[in-house]
Design an enzyme around this catalytic site. Structure first.
Site, PDB file in Angstrom:
ATOM      1  N   ASP A  65       5.098  -1.886  -5.222  1.00  0.00           N
ATOM      2  CA  ASP A  65       5.649  -2.011  -3.870  1.00  0.00           C
ATOM      3  C   ASP A  65       4.694  -2.795  -2.985  1.00  0.00           C
ATOM      4  OD1 ASP A  65       7.942  -0.575  -4.203  1.00  0.00           O
ATOM      5  OD2 ASP A  65       7.257   1.217  -3.176  1.00  0.00           O
ATOM      6  N   TYR A  67       2.405  -3.028   0.365  1.00  0.00           N
ATOM      7  CA  TYR A  67       1.733  -2.014   1.185  1.00  0.00           C
ATOM      8  C   TYR A  67       2.671  -1.594   2.309  1.00  0.00           C
ATOM      9  CZ  TYR A  67      -2.594  -3.603  -1.113  1.00  0.00           C
ATOM     10  OH  TYR A  67      -3.564  -3.933  -2.025  1.00  0.00           O
ATOM     11  N   PHE A  78      -1.212  -6.669  -4.090  1.00  0.00           N
ATOM     12  CA  PHE A  78      -2.607  -6.252  -3.954  1.00  0.00           C
ATOM     13  C   PHE A  78      -3.359  -6.972  -2.835  1.00  0.00           C
ATOM     14  CE2 PHE A  78      -1.763  -5.203  -8.474  1.00  0.00           C
ATOM     15  CZ  PHE A  78      -2.000  -3.837  -8.416  1.00  0.00           C
ATOM     16  N   HIS A 187      -3.818   1.589 -13.912  1.00  0.00           N
ATOM     17  CA  HIS A 187      -3.735   1.021 -12.565  1.00  0.00           C
ATOM     18  C   HIS A 187      -5.097   1.114 -11.866  1.00  0.00           C
ATOM     19  CE1 HIS A 187      -2.311   0.480  -8.414  1.00  0.00           C
ATOM     20  NE2 HIS A 187      -1.248  -0.074  -8.955  1.00  0.00           N
TER      21      HIS A 187
END
Length: 235
Positions: A65, A67, A78, A187
């Site tokens: 998703d 942020y 990211f 992750h």
């Protein structure tokens, strides 16, 4: 929905834009921007595909998703805009780059310079409601971004796919591993980074693969000293 993206992607995805599922997605997203606070800003929704042409992609990093806090999302997974604090997962990405390549931790969390070198920073879902992670999942974005991955897998050769976490790995299940390098790790979230993201050496392995193919390595940190010799990296 105003689809602002690089011309080669418009050609590659023209059939996707005509599907009833995408039209329904566009209607949902338009309504969400009118009635709620949604990230990223509308002009940034397709930033990942606008920043690097289809034929220029060399590396693909899959996120989940955008942020969901103010001033963070700008359409590249990211990444955050200049001046925004670095979220924990991005901090861990930079820590791994430091451990892997001996490079300094960047002051900025803006990864646009990765995109300019051919790194596609693609979230599975391209919009999210403020403060509500996962709120736009299951609305059609996943089908659209699956098509992006499929186009790259089928239409290109010798790409590097970095799949961090179970969600990204599931989404990348249909990448043709005979044609592309697929690297997997937990992750970079603080909840899982110590379970194998730290020490995965994906950044040196990526560069070793690119160099072996006659391509320049990715400069992961701007204005840093030369990165370590990648010729002995294993993948």
């Amino acid at each position: 929905m105003d689809v602002r993206l690089e011309a080669s992607w418009k050609e590659q995805l023209k059939d996707e834009f005509e599907k009833p599922s995408f039209k329904a997605l566009a209607e949902f997203v338009r309504g969400a921007y009118v009635s709620k606070t949604v990230y990223p800003p509308p002009k940034c929704v397709f930033n990942a595909l606008d920043a690097v042409a289809f034929e220029d992609v060399r590396v693909v990093i899959l996120g989940q998703d955008p942020y969901h806090g103010p001033g963070q999302a700008h359409g590249l997974c990211f990444s955050v805009p200049e001046g925004a604090p670095k979220p924990p997962s991005l901090q861990n990405i930079f820590k791994e780059i430091h451990q892997d390549l001996g490079l300094p931790i960047p002051a900025s969390g803006n990864l646009e310079h990765w995109a300019r070198q051919g790194v596609l920073l693609l979230n599975a879902t391209l919009t999210v409601e403020a403060g509500n992670a996962g709120s736009h999942q299951g609305k059609g974005w996943e089908e659209f971004t699956d098509a992006v991955i499929r186009k790259l897998s089928e239409g290109r050769e010798g790409l590097v796919f970095l799949l961090w976490g179970a969600y990204a790995q599931k989404k990348g299940a249909h990448i043709d591993r005979a044609k592309h390098l697929v690297l997997t790790a937990p992750h970079p979230s603080p909840l899982s980074a110590h379970n194998g993201f730290f020490g995965c050496r994906h950044f040196s392995k990526t560069n070793a693969y690119l160099v072996s193919d006659g391509q320049p390595p990715i400069v992961w940190v701007k204005d840093a000293p030369d990165e370590i010799d990648v010729r002995d990296a294993n993948w």
